[in-house]
Design an enzyme around this catalytic site. Structure first.
Site, mmCIF file in Angstrom:
data_model
loop_
_atom_site.group_PDB
_atom_site.id
_atom_site.type_symbol
_atom_site.label_atom_id
_atom_site.label_comp_id
_atom_site.label_asym_id
_atom_site.label_seq_id
_atom_site.Cartn_x
_atom_site.Cartn_y
_atom_site.Cartn_z
ATOM 1 N N LYS A 69 0.855 -1.188 0.000
ATOM 2 C CA LYS A 69 0.000 0.000 0.000
ATOM 3 C C LYS A 69 0.891 1.237 0.000
ATOM 4 O O LYS A 69 1.788 1.355 0.838
ATOM 5 C CB LYS A 69 -0.866 0.000 1.263
ATOM 6 C CG LYS A 69 -2.326 0.341 1.030
ATOM 7 C CD LYS A 69 -3.073 0.333 2.344
ATOM 8 C CE LYS A 69 -4.544 0.452 2.132
ATOM 9 N NZ LYS A 69 -5.297 0.558 3.384
ATOM 10 N N VAL A 70 0.656 2.118 -0.977
ATOM 11 C CA VAL A 70 1.409 3.381 -1.029
ATOM 12 C C VAL A 70 0.420 4.534 -1.077
ATOM 13 O O VAL A 70 -0.670 4.389 -1.650
ATOM 14 C CB VAL A 70 2.358 3.443 -2.248
ATOM 15 C CG1 VAL A 70 3.421 2.365 -2.195
ATOM 16 C CG2 VAL A 70 1.590 3.370 -3.573
#
Ligand code: G3P
Length: 218
Positions: A83-84
């Site tokens: 997740k960014v």
């Protein structure tokens, strides 16, 4: 529509996974902090319980740091999804990580242009936050509708819309009506989806009438 559960509470995940209804899990730094668990240990345990995508968020804010954290997280299990945040550096990291064959969930999406950029960066998932837009007096469901319409205009945009920041059972229903690919749902809301007073009332009546027959099935 795929159902992910939005929590890092391993016990909740175990219980809900037993229904066979869970297609994945999303966590974020706040949910990890709330769990009180070691991040990588919790993610490893969750990946064992749920074979689908398990989102684990980087803490770095610049691309190089995101990439090294992502490669560390990817070692945990094949179903780890990195997740960014939807930032310039997050999009650069997304492009490189998906190019290396990793799943990436671009999070903290609050408008359609951001979602379009995440798709152009090759994101596996983009997470528009419905509840936080509603909390700010905007229309979170309108964002889901706009992203769906934009993505459907272009064959090459293959990113899944992961409806996030879900606060009510109606958010799930409306996201499904629009055609979001995934909803990541807090455990309490997931349980609430099952309940209806007329179901309970009807079952009580069936059981009362069955008892009158004096019969047993086994
Ligand atoms: O985990 C991403 C998102 O679902 C969190 O939403 O607004 O409940 O913190 P929120």
């Amino acid at each position: 529509m795929k159902f992910f559960v939005d929590t890092a509470d391993v016990n909740e995940i175990k219980e809900l996974a037993a229904t066979g209804l869970l297609d994945g899990v999303t966590t974020n730094p706040s949910l990890i902090a709330k769990s009180g668990r070691d991040f990588k240990e919790a993610i490893a345990e969750i990946c064992e319980i749920v074979p689908g995508p398990v989102s684990a968020e980087v803490a770095a804010t610049e691309t190089a740091g995101m990439l090294s954290e992502a490669r560390e997280l990817a070692k945990i299990a094949k179903n780890v999804t990195i997740k960014v945040p939807l930032t310039f550096d997050g999009l650069r990291a997304c492009k490189e990580l998906t190019g290396d064959g990793l799943m990436v969930n671009v999070t903290l999406c609050f408008n359609a242009n951001q979602a379009l950029l995440a798709a152009k960066a090759g994101a596996t998932f983009v997470s528009p936050f419905i509840g936080r837009l509603d909390d700010a007096g905007q229309d979170g469901m309108l964002l889901i509708r706009e992203i769906r319409q934009i993505f459907d205009n272009y064959q090459d945009l293959t990113t899944d819309i992961l409806a996030a920041s879900i606060r009510t059972v109606n958010h799930v229903r409306e996201a499904a009506l629009i055609g979001a690919d995934v909803a990541t749902i807090p455990p309490g809301i997931l349980r609430a989806l099952i309940k209806h007073p007329l179901t309970d009332k009807g079952l009580d009546a069936f059981l009362a009438d069955w008892a009158k027959t004096g019969q047993k099935i086994v």
